[in-house]
Each structure stands twice: as C-alpha cells, then as structure tokens.
Design a protein around this motif. Sequence first.
Motif, PDB file in Angstrom:
ATOM      1  N   LEU A 121       1.163  31.229  -6.716  1.00 55.58           N
ATOM      2  CA  LEU A 121       2.242  30.658  -7.527  1.00 55.58           C
ATOM      3  C   LEU A 121       3.533  31.346  -7.135  1.00 55.58           C
ATOM      4  O   LEU A 121       3.586  32.571  -7.052  1.00 55.58           O
ATOM      5  N   VAL A 122       4.594  30.578  -6.862  1.00 55.79           N
ATOM      6  CA  VAL A 122       5.858  31.188  -6.445  1.00 55.79           C
ATOM      7  C   VAL A 122       7.022  30.879  -7.385  1.00 55.79           C
ATOM      8  O   VAL A 122       8.090  31.470  -7.261  1.00 55.79           O
ATOM      9  N   ASN A 123       6.828  29.961  -8.341  1.00 51.52           N
ATOM     10  CA  ASN A 123       7.897  29.662  -9.296  1.00 51.52           C
ATOM     11  C   ASN A 123       7.275  29.000 -10.520  1.00 51.52           C
ATOM     12  O   ASN A 123       6.240  28.346 -10.429  1.00 51.52           O
ATOM     13  N   ASN A 124       7.925  29.224 -11.699  1.00 47.38           N
ATOM     14  CA  ASN A 124       7.354  28.642 -12.914  1.00 47.38           C
ATOM     15  C   ASN A 124       8.111  27.432 -13.443  1.00 47.38           C
ATOM     16  O   ASN A 124       7.559  26.631 -14.193  1.00 47.38           O
ATOM     17  N   GLU A 125       9.389  27.285 -13.069  1.00 46.99           N
ATOM     18  CA  GLU A 125      10.141  26.127 -13.555  1.00 46.99           C
ATOM     19  C   GLU A 125      11.097  25.635 -12.463  1.00 46.99           C
ATOM     20  O   GLU A 125      12.158  26.195 -12.291  1.00 46.99           O
ATOM     21  N   PRO A 126      10.665  24.632 -11.701  1.00 48.05           N
ATOM     22  CA  PRO A 126       9.406  23.895 -11.841  1.00 48.05           C
ATOM     23  C   PRO A 126       8.233  24.732 -11.343  1.00 48.05           C
ATOM     24  O   PRO A 126       8.418  25.669 -10.563  1.00 48.05           O
ATOM     25  N   PRO A 127       7.021  24.381 -11.764  1.00 45.58           N
ATOM     26  CA  PRO A 127       5.856  25.120 -11.272  1.00 45.58           C
ATOM     27  C   PRO A 127       5.638  24.814  -9.786  1.00 45.58           C
ATOM     28  O   PRO A 127       5.365  23.669  -9.425  1.00 45.58           O
ATOM     29  N   VAL A 128       5.789  25.816  -8.943  1.00 45.86           N
ATOM     30  CA  VAL A 128       5.657  25.605  -7.505  1.00 45.86           C
ATOM     31  C   VAL A 128       4.613  26.555  -6.940  1.00 45.86           C
ATOM     32  O   VAL A 128       4.607  27.749  -7.244  1.00 45.86           O
ATOM     33  N   PHE A 129       3.736  26.013  -6.122  1.00 49.01           N
ATOM     34  CA  PHE A 129       2.674  26.778  -5.477  1.00 49.01           C
ATOM     35  C   PHE A 129       2.862  26.728  -3.966  1.00 49.01           C
ATOM     36  O   PHE A 129       3.292  25.707  -3.421  1.00 49.01           O
ATOM     37  N   ALA A 130       2.544  27.832  -3.293  1.00 47.07           N
ATOM     38  CA  ALA A 130       2.637  27.891  -1.839  1.00 47.07           C
ATOM     39  C   ALA A 130       1.232  27.918  -1.256  1.00 47.07           C
ATOM     40  O   ALA A 130       0.356  28.623  -1.756  1.00 47.07           O
ATOM     41  N   ILE A 131       1.040  27.149  -0.196  1.00 44.08           N
ATOM     42  CA  ILE A 131      -0.259  27.078   0.473  1.00 44.08           C
ATOM     43  C   ILE A 131      -0.030  27.216   1.967  1.00 44.08           C
ATOM     44  O   ILE A 131       0.826  26.540   2.539  1.00 44.08           O
ATOM     45  N   GLY A 132      -0.778  28.109   2.597  1.00 45.30           N
ATOM     46  CA  GLY A 132      -0.663  28.314   4.034  1.00 45.30           C
ATOM     47  C   GLY A 132      -1.851  27.717   4.776  1.00 45.30           C
ATOM     48  O   GLY A 132      -3.001  27.968   4.407  1.00 45.30           O
ATOM     49  N   PHE A 133      -1.572  26.928   5.809  1.00 41.91           N
ATOM     50  CA  PHE A 133      -2.614  26.311   6.632  1.00 41.91           C
ATOM     51  C   PHE A 133      -2.519  26.868   8.046  1.00 41.91           C
ATOM     52  O   PHE A 133      -1.428  26.938   8.621  1.00 41.91           O
ATOM     53  N   SER A 134      -3.657  27.244   8.610  1.00 43.55           N
ATOM     54  CA  SER A 134      -3.655  27.780   9.974  1.00 43.55           C
ATOM     55  C   SER A 134      -3.805  26.634  10.975  1.00 43.55           C
ATOM     56  O   SER A 134      -4.749  26.590  11.768  1.00 43.55           O
ATOM     57  N   CYS A 135      -2.868  25.704  10.916  1.00 49.71           N
ATOM     58  CA  CYS A 135      -2.871  24.555  11.816  1.00 49.71           C
ATOM     59  C   CYS A 135      -1.478  23.934  11.801  1.00 49.71           C
ATOM     60  O   CYS A 135      -0.624  24.300  10.994  1.00 49.71           O
ATOM     61  N   SER A 136      -1.260  22.991  12.682  1.00 49.12           N
ATOM     62  CA  SER A 136       0.035  22.317  12.759  1.00 49.12           C
ATOM     63  C   SER A 136      -0.039  20.958  12.080  1.00 49.12           C
ATOM     64  O   SER A 136      -1.126  20.443  11.784  1.00 49.12           O
ATOM     65  N   LYS A 137       1.118  20.365  11.852  1.00 49.23           N
ATOM     66  CA  LYS A 137       1.159  19.020  11.285  1.00 49.23           C
ATOM     67  C   LYS A 137       0.612  18.006  12.285  1.00 49.23           C
ATOM     68  O   LYS A 137       0.075  16.963  11.892  1.00 49.23           O
ATOM     69  N   ALA A 138       0.749  18.298  13.565  1.00 47.77           N
ATOM     70  CA  ALA A 138       0.273  17.385  14.602  1.00 47.77           C
ATOM     71  C   ALA A 138      -1.246  17.410  14.728  1.00 47.77           C
ATOM     72  O   ALA A 138      -1.854  16.423  15.155  1.00 47.77           O
ATOM     73  N   ASN A 139      -1.851  18.541  14.374  1.00 48.76           N
ATOM     74  CA  ASN A 139      -3.306  18.681  14.462  1.00 48.76           C
ATOM     75  C   ASN A 139      -3.820  19.298  13.165  1.00 48.76           C
ATOM     76  O   ASN A 139      -4.324  20.428  13.141  1.00 48.76           O
ATOM     77  N   PRO A 140      -3.685  18.570  12.064  1.00 54.09           N
ATOM     78  CA  PRO A 140      -3.954  19.154  10.749  1.00 54.09           C
ATOM     79  C   PRO A 140      -5.425  19.188  10.355  1.00 54.09           C
ATOM     80  O   PRO A 140      -6.242  18.405  10.832  1.00 54.09           O
ATOM     81  N   LYS A 141      -5.753  20.148   9.469  1.00 51.20           N
ATOM     82  CA  LYS A 141      -7.051  20.134   8.817  1.00 51.20           C
ATOM     83  C   LYS A 141      -7.041  18.989   7.811  1.00 51.20           C
ATOM     84  O   LYS A 141      -5.980  18.465   7.461  1.00 51.20           O
ATOM     85  N   ASP A 142      -8.225  18.599   7.340  1.00 48.90           N
ATOM     86  CA  ASP A 142      -8.316  17.438   6.450  1.00 48.90           C
ATOM     87  C   ASP A 142      -7.403  17.549   5.235  1.00 48.90           C
ATOM     88  O   ASP A 142      -6.727  16.595   4.849  1.00 48.90           O
ATOM     89  N   THR A 143      -7.381  18.739   4.605  1.00 45.57           N
ATOM     90  CA  THR A 143      -6.560  18.911   3.405  1.00 45.57           C
ATOM     91  C   THR A 143      -5.090  18.694   3.714  1.00 45.57           C
ATOM     92  O   THR A 143      -4.391  17.973   2.987  1.00 45.57           O
ATOM     93  N   LEU A 144      -4.604  19.284   4.791  1.00 44.96           N
ATOM     94  CA  LEU A 144      -3.199  19.118   5.156  1.00 44.96           C
ATOM     95  C   LEU A 144      -2.917  17.671   5.541  1.00 44.96           C
ATOM     96  O   LEU A 144      -1.880  17.116   5.162  1.00 44.96           O
TER      97      LEU A 144
END
Length: 296
Positions: A121-144
Amino acid sequence: MTANKVTEKEEPQRFGLESQIKRNPHPDFKKVERERPPFEKDAEWHYTQIPNKDWQVGTGANDSSWTEHKKVSIDPYGEGRNLVDNYKLLIGAITPRPIGFLSTISKEGVTNLAPFSFFTLVNNEPPVFAIGFSCSKANPKDTLRNILETEELTVNIISEWFVEAANFCSTDAPHGVDEFKLAGLTPIASEKVKAPHVGEAAFSVEAKLYQAPQEFNSKVVPNKVTGTLVLVEGIQFHVREDISNESFNIVDISKLKPVSRLGGISYGRTIAGYERLRPDFKKDVVTDEAAKPLLD
C-alpha cells in the motif's frame, strides 16, 4: 556508478533470472518438511513488551552486538556479480513483505489468480497499491496482461487458513488456465470490476489501474526491460465481519492471521507484536532535559 553495458549474448550468465533461481533449496523437500515440528495451530496472537521498555531519547540500539560485525560493501553490478545474487539478497533482506494475491480476468473471460510479494500500500486517499512484475509490457505474465487489457483486478490478503492453496497459485501454469480451480479456491463476484475476489480471503479490494505502468530498463543491457511497476486504485473493500469492529476501521490481527513473504521459499506468521507510542517532539524532546544537549 554507471554499469558497464553488455549484451545478453556477451554475458548470458547474468540474465534469464527466472531460470537461474533454484526454488527448492533442499535435495528432498518433502523429507525435510516431514522432519520438522508440526505447525503450531494453537499459537495465538499476543503482545509482549518492546525489547527495551525503558528506552530514552538518544539511547540508540537496544543491543550492542552489532558492533561485533562489519558491513560488507557490495556493488550490485561489480565484476563477477551475478544479477540473481542481487535478487536473492534483496528478497532475503527486505522482509517481511506483504503478499498481494491478485485476481484478474482476461478479455476472453478466463480468470487468473497469482501471489505477488513485490507489493504494498502506498497511499490511503485515494487508496493506491503498488505491484512489481518481473516482466515487460511487451512480454507480460498473465496477471499483467489481464490488467493491461481490462484495467481491473482484485487484491486479496492471504491468511493462514488457505496459504497452501495460495502458494499453489504461483505455479507456472500455461496462459488460459484458471488457478481458482487448480487451487480449489472460491471466486466471489465483485461489485465494480469483472474480476472475482477470493471468498476465503478475510480482506479483499476491488481495484482499477491508476496510471500507465512504468517499465524499468536494465543497467547493463541497453533497452532491455527487466520489470514493470503498476499502480492500482482500490475502489471497493470487502472485509469479513468478524475480523473488524462495527465501524470497519480496525482489523483484529489475531483473526486476520496474515501470511508474509520471506526469503527463498519461506513464509512468515504474524503471531506476536509489541506497541510503542509515536513520539511527540515538543512533549518528548523539547521538554526532556536529558535530550536538550542533542539539539545543540
């Protein structure tokens, strides 16, 4: 310091981190686990005193044994340093890490469920969450891939009563496989996003993409993307009634029983803690005679 530029072909041992990481540190994991003490199911959350309940301003560490050891300085891009060593060092030292158990749905309607410990969690108003993916947008994992295509997801917190199932969702299943079914977990329809949230989770958040994902480029291979940062905004909360108060603003940690990520394949329990008031500068420092010399 700027790292020397090389190519993957010139120095292949530094790259392909996923294939280099030895997930199982034991020759026979099942044998090792059988020989360990049983899970302490009856262990209950409890408070203890803080290590030094009489700590005073300027006192410093509560244990001087740190002076008996030296710190080793490490250049993450130094000669002979394998990048997988940096990964192992970081996930072993930056602990405990909360786990974002992310549910997404593809544009074809297939659900996906996976745990991510590069999450917070990085902020409460608005509630913002940060997620790191070990891949690129061009070759993304399913979640990304699903987040990029639908801009929706749910964030679920893992608790002890379904940690085995949640861990199984980290499997390298082919695209299109529904981890809800593989793990035996329960998808619950969300209210504001198409992705379901996890029924077993005591706390879930419906979320939407907050801003365009930020890619990270390698320091040693020009234009090679090594990871992607995604910020998402929580737009609806789901909390199990028995883990919170009537105002739903306090969580009972003894009932949530959150699971955290440690180094390697280790998970952590949260069954003990201690409290300490946040210091008030005017009250705890300015009026403290013993602290006044520290202000000079």
